[in-house]
Design a protein around this motif. Structure first.
Motif, PDB file in Angstrom:
ATOM      1  N   GLY A 106       3.944  17.919 -16.064  1.00  0.00           N
ATOM      2  CA  GLY A 106       4.685  17.852 -15.098  1.00  0.00           C
ATOM      3  C   GLY A 106       4.579  18.145 -13.559  1.00  0.00           C
ATOM      4  N   LEU A 107       2.983  16.835 -13.219  1.00  0.00           N
ATOM      5  CA  LEU A 107       2.888  16.788 -11.836  1.00  0.00           C
ATOM      6  C   LEU A 107       3.345  15.692 -11.826  1.00  0.00           C
ATOM      7  CD1 LEU A 107       0.986  17.038  -9.003  1.00  0.00           C
ATOM      8  CD2 LEU A 107      -0.176  16.749 -10.639  1.00  0.00           C
ATOM      9  N   VAL A 108       3.996  14.608 -12.768  1.00  0.00           N
ATOM     10  CA  VAL A 108       4.349  13.253 -12.073  1.00  0.00           C
ATOM     11  C   VAL A 108       5.571  13.104 -11.743  1.00  0.00           C
ATOM     12  CG1 VAL A 108       5.114  13.343 -14.597  1.00  0.00           C
ATOM     13  CG2 VAL A 108       4.507  10.714 -13.071  1.00  0.00           C
ATOM     14  N   HIS A 109       6.457  14.578 -11.713  1.00  0.00           N
ATOM     15  CA  HIS A 109       7.432  14.837 -10.651  1.00  0.00           C
ATOM     16  C   HIS A 109       7.487  14.988  -9.582  1.00  0.00           C
ATOM     17  CE1 HIS A 109       9.120  13.016 -14.853  1.00  0.00           C
ATOM     18  NE2 HIS A 109       8.417  13.992 -15.925  1.00  0.00           N
ATOM     19  N   ARG A 110       6.259  16.021  -9.281  1.00  0.00           N
ATOM     20  CA  ARG A 110       6.152  16.722  -8.051  1.00  0.00           C
ATOM     21  C   ARG A 110       6.154  16.117  -7.065  1.00  0.00           C
ATOM     22  NH1 ARG A 110       7.910  19.848 -10.465  1.00  0.00           N
ATOM     23  NH2 ARG A 110       9.325  19.773  -9.295  1.00  0.00           N
ATOM     24  N   HIS A 111       6.336  16.044  -6.092  1.00  0.00           N
ATOM     25  CA  HIS A 111       6.653  14.590  -4.437  1.00  0.00           C
ATOM     26  C   HIS A 111       4.683  14.579  -4.591  1.00  0.00           C
ATOM     27  CE1 HIS A 111       6.890  14.057  -0.411  1.00  0.00           C
ATOM     28  NE2 HIS A 111       8.312  14.311  -0.558  1.00  0.00           N
ATOM     29  N   PRO A 112       5.054  13.446  -3.976  1.00  0.00           N
ATOM     30  CA  PRO A 112       4.163  12.543  -3.969  1.00  0.00           C
ATOM     31  C   PRO A 112       2.906  13.168  -3.477  1.00  0.00           C
ATOM     32  CG  PRO A 112       6.064  11.245  -4.119  1.00  0.00           C
ATOM     33  CD  PRO A 112       6.435  12.586  -3.314  1.00  0.00           C
ATOM     34  N   ALA A 113       3.567  14.047  -1.556  1.00  0.00           N
ATOM     35  CA  ALA A 113       2.213  14.513  -1.048  1.00  0.00           C
ATOM     36  C   ALA A 113       1.169  15.439  -1.734  1.00  0.00           C
ATOM     37  CB  ALA A 113       2.928  15.650  -0.527  1.00  0.00           C
ATOM     38  N   VAL A 114       2.339  16.585  -2.981  1.00  0.00           N
ATOM     39  CA  VAL A 114       1.636  17.142  -4.411  1.00  0.00           C
ATOM     40  C   VAL A 114       0.634  16.680  -4.541  1.00  0.00           C
ATOM     41  CG1 VAL A 114       1.810  19.036  -5.748  1.00  0.00           C
ATOM     42  CG2 VAL A 114       3.679  19.239  -3.902  1.00  0.00           C
ATOM     43  N   VAL A 115       1.039  15.658  -5.673  1.00  0.00           N
ATOM     44  CA  VAL A 115       0.639  14.767  -6.357  1.00  0.00           C
ATOM     45  C   VAL A 115      -1.304  14.796  -6.089  1.00  0.00           C
ATOM     46  CG1 VAL A 115       0.204  13.054  -7.601  1.00  0.00           C
ATOM     47  CG2 VAL A 115       2.522  13.698  -7.736  1.00  0.00           C
ATOM     48  N   ALA A 116      -0.887  13.770  -4.440  1.00  0.00           N
ATOM     49  CA  ALA A 116      -1.952  13.149  -3.620  1.00  0.00           C
ATOM     50  C   ALA A 116      -3.332  14.313  -3.287  1.00  0.00           C
ATOM     51  CB  ALA A 116      -1.475  12.851  -2.547  1.00  0.00           C
ATOM     52  N   THR A 117      -2.338  15.809  -3.071  1.00  0.00           N
ATOM     53  CA  THR A 117      -3.493  17.010  -2.544  1.00  0.00           C
ATOM     54  C   THR A 117      -4.002  17.876  -3.633  1.00  0.00           C
ATOM     55  OG1 THR A 117      -1.201  17.513  -0.643  1.00  0.00           O
ATOM     56  CG2 THR A 117      -3.081  19.149  -1.494  1.00  0.00           C
ATOM     57  N   VAL A 118      -2.876  17.407  -4.906  1.00  0.00           N
ATOM     58  CA  VAL A 118      -3.787  17.800  -6.052  1.00  0.00           C
ATOM     59  C   VAL A 118      -5.033  16.892  -6.751  1.00  0.00           C
ATOM     60  CG1 VAL A 118      -3.527  18.184  -8.754  1.00  0.00           C
ATOM     61  CG2 VAL A 118      -1.593  19.282  -7.204  1.00  0.00           C
ATOM     62  N   LEU A 119      -5.083  15.863  -6.721  1.00  0.00           N
ATOM     63  CA  LEU A 119      -5.775  14.905  -6.843  1.00  0.00           C
ATOM     64  C   LEU A 119      -7.222  15.351  -5.371  1.00  0.00           C
ATOM     65  CD1 LEU A 119      -3.650  11.320  -7.814  1.00  0.00           C
ATOM     66  CD2 LEU A 119      -5.576  13.390  -8.991  1.00  0.00           C
ATOM     67  N   HIS A 120      -7.070  15.304  -4.777  1.00  0.00           N
ATOM     68  CA  HIS A 120      -8.014  15.558  -3.924  1.00  0.00           C
ATOM     69  C   HIS A 120      -8.932  16.924  -3.863  1.00  0.00           C
ATOM     70  CE1 HIS A 120     -10.104  16.800  -0.161  1.00  0.00           C
ATOM     71  NE2 HIS A 120      -9.842  15.998  -0.022  1.00  0.00           N
TER      72      HIS A 120
END
Length: 336
Positions: A300-314
């Motif tokens: 489900g992460l691909v459907h979240r806001h890009p700011a959330v995606v960037a922060t999870v990956l970091h």
């Protein structure tokens, strides 16, 4: 409009006194950038609830703070980040659910105080996003996110990033100056300045301009992606080890860079074209981020806001021994 690169401000949340510091820091940033007393008060309230939520559910974590340039003014972005298990999202979104020491308004009410609110939580921890804009001056939310951090919190960062929007068209840049510290930052900023002058120019010529302006510096790795909404295509041009991936709900495509060092030596830049990219996420990152991540490991992460995606990956893949930048952009034919 263009958005120049900037570091993520990280506020540690490990005891109750730091909740107050986070509130004051966020409120001051809002007041200094066009928020009136009422809107700055909303920022303070949301910062308090997000930071308190970290203490309640994780005992420790961080609040990431960023100023959001807009066509007419600024917004404020806050991300609460933790690495704890047991986050009860449904309970936290219920009004009246107290996170301890707060008004107990619940994240559901916080969501109504914000223009953008999003959450991703699993056994690895939680990331909560809040974006606020002055309500008297409604700004469109640009669907991008960035997490940029210097090694050992050095005020100089050898990475930089830049975004340019021209209608629905987007041009995105990441540069990693060789090494880290002031000399690496000088190299990266020289390339960014050249890019910012003509971000939608011919890819080969644009890379040559960046190369010319980075001569005399350490040089670095650089890559930019140019999204053309009308033809539903993306042109990617990279030199060096900037990672880049196009991701949809069911597949991902790695983007190809050429060897070399911009500002030192490289063969003629080779642009690569990718078709049918509307609706994809573009993820670009410096080598301060491990390359072994897979978004499919985060349902489900691909459907979240890009700011959330960037922060999870970091949060989960930062190497911890270099500057790191993660830039995530939603490629969409329309914004707002």
């Amino acid at each position: 409009m263009t958005i120049a690169g900037s570091l993520t401000q990280v506020l540690p949340i490990e005891d109750s006194s730091q909740v107050g510091h986070a509130r004051r820091t966020a409120q001051r940033l809002a007041e200094q950038n066009g928020f009136d007393a009422t809107d700055a008060g909303r920022v303070a309230l949301v910062a308090t609830e997000l930071a308190s939520n970290v203490l309640k559910h994780a005992s420790r974590g961080e609040l990431h703070l960023r100023l959001l340039p807009c066509p007419d003014g600024f917004g404020i972005e806050m991300l609460a980040v933790d690495r704890a298990q047991g986050f009860d999202l449904d309970a936290c979104l219920t009004d009246g659910y107290s996170t301890g020491g707060t008004q107990g308004i619940g994240l559901g009410a916080v969501a109504r105080q914000t223009e953008v609110f999003d959450v991703y939580a699993d056994a690895r921890g939680a990331v909560l996003l809040a974006r606020l804009y002055p309500r008297g001056n409604r700004q469109p939310d640009l669907r991008y996110g960035v997490s940029q951090h210097s090694l050992n919190d050095d005020p100089a960062c050898g990475d930089t990033w830049h975004l340019a929007y021209n209608g629905a068209n987007i041009s995105a840049l990441v540069i990693d100056g060789l090494g880290h510290g002031e000399d690496a930052e000088r190299a990266a900023k020289a390339g960014e300045r050249a890019f910012a002058q003509t971000p939608f120019a011919s890819a080969v010529l644009l890379m040559e301009d960046m190369h010319r302006d980075m001569i005399g510096t350490r040089g670095g790795a650089a890559a930019f992606a140019q999204f053309n909404a009308a033809r539903d295509g993306l042109t990617f041009t990279g030199v060096g080890n900037i990672g880049a991936t196009l991701i949809s709900a069911d597949k991902s495509r790695g983007l190809v860079s050429s060897p070399g060092i911009v500002g030192s030596q490289y063969r003629r830049a080779q642009p690569f074209d990718y078709a049918h990219v509307n609706g994809h996420l573009l993820i670009m990152y410096s080598d301060g981020l491990q390359s072994r991540w897979n978004l499919q490991d985060y349902p489900g992460l691909v459907h979240r806001h890009p700011a959330v995606v960037a922060t999870v990956l970091h949060r989960d893949f930062c190497r911890g021994r270099d500057d790191v930048t993660v830039l995530v952009v939603a490629l969409e034919a329309a914004h707002g």
